[in-house]
Scaffold this motif. Sequence first.
Motif, PDB file in Angstrom:
ATOM      1  N   ASN A  28       0.812  -1.225   0.000  1.00  0.00           N
ATOM      2  CA  ASN A  28       0.000   0.000   0.000  1.00  0.00           C
ATOM      3  C   ASN A  28       0.842   1.271   0.000  1.00  0.00           C
ATOM      4  N   ILE A  29       2.148   1.142   0.207  1.00  0.00           N
ATOM      5  CA  ILE A  29       3.032   2.305   0.220  1.00  0.00           C
ATOM      6  C   ILE A  29       3.537   2.559  -1.197  1.00  0.00           C
ATOM      7  N   VAL A  35       4.987  10.556   0.668  1.00  0.00           N
ATOM      8  CA  VAL A  35       4.026   9.729   1.397  1.00  0.00           C
ATOM      9  C   VAL A  35       4.091  10.098   2.876  1.00  0.00           C
ATOM     10  N   LEU A  37       3.261   8.551   6.476  1.00  0.00           N
ATOM     11  CA  LEU A  37       2.896   7.382   7.254  1.00  0.00           C
ATOM     12  C   LEU A  37       2.382   7.865   8.607  1.00  0.00           C
ATOM     13  N   THR A 139      -0.992  16.831   4.964  1.00  0.00           N
ATOM     14  CA  THR A 139      -1.523  16.244   3.731  1.00  0.00           C
ATOM     15  C   THR A 139      -2.220  17.292   2.871  1.00  0.00           C
ATOM     16  N   PRO A 145      -0.342  11.591  -0.116  1.00  0.00           N
ATOM     17  CA  PRO A 145      -1.296  10.623   0.437  1.00  0.00           C
ATOM     18  C   PRO A 145      -0.873  10.190   1.839  1.00  0.00           C
ATOM     19  N   VAL A 147      -0.757   7.043   4.406  1.00  0.00           N
ATOM     20  CA  VAL A 147      -0.870   5.593   4.580  1.00  0.00           C
ATOM     21  C   VAL A 147      -0.909   5.328   6.086  1.00  0.00           C
ATOM     22  N   GLU A 176      -4.625   0.951   3.403  1.00  0.00           N
ATOM     23  CA  GLU A 176      -4.647   1.547   2.067  1.00  0.00           C
ATOM     24  C   GLU A 176      -4.421   3.056   2.149  1.00  0.00           C
ATOM     25  N   ALA A 177      -3.785   3.592   1.097  1.00  0.00           N
ATOM     26  CA  ALA A 177      -3.487   5.023   1.055  1.00  0.00           C
ATOM     27  C   ALA A 177      -4.774   5.843   1.049  1.00  0.00           C
ATOM     28  N   GLU A 179      -6.361   9.764   0.408  1.00  0.00           N
ATOM     29  CA  GLU A 179      -6.065  11.076  -0.174  1.00  0.00           C
ATOM     30  C   GLU A 179      -7.234  12.014   0.098  1.00  0.00           C
TER      31      GLU A 179
END
Length: 224
Positions: A28-29, A35, A37, A139, A145, A147, A176-177, A179
């Motif tokens: 999922n990354i 990104v 986390l 974000t 995105p 995660v 899952e990411a 957004e």
Amino acid sequence: MSRLAIIKAVLGPVMRLMFRPRVEGVENIPGTGPVILAGNHLTFIDSMIMPICLDRPVHFIGKDEYVTGKGIKGRAMAWFFTSVGMIPVDRDGGRGGVAALMTGRRVLEEGKIFSIYPEGTRSPDGRLYRGRTGIARLTLMTGAPVVPFAMIGTDKIQPGGAGFPRPGRVTVRFGEAMEFSRYDGMDRDRYVLRAVTDSVMAEVMRLSGQEYVDMYATKAKEAA
């Protein structure tokens, strides 16, 4: 060979033997690009285990005291934490939160991975506490995105976050990411920031299976 590669080569086998880490959802990354986390924080060793479980380097904020220690132990800690991606920030000052936010923004604008614990501190009792809205601002400012992830079992191998960890099984689970482009330009709307943060924390709760407490962890620590 990079310092991170050296750590993975040297400590990886030791940590796999001690903690038998099981990594779920790593697909999922995204393989490239910025990104965020965002996960729970149970104990000190969280920030040591998660970065070495991934192929991409992970950057995260840490207390500057981790890299300012004296003697052999202090130098070893500084070398280790900067090698695994820690960026030291004085978070105790009046502008500590702003410095952390701007550091995260810079990392993401460079197309890297930035890891954050939205609770802002370690859980005092193993439950999941209310997230702070810095994750939402990051974000929305960068478009990166999110995660969500969950550390599972680290509080059992290092209770209270202190002392040398004992052998045990650890799981690192990625969701899952997520957004939030529908909120573009709304990074100063406190209602939007809270909604985004709560949606991320809901995913962290689902992944971790923790009981959720609608209170900041710092307040819970003060009350205790």
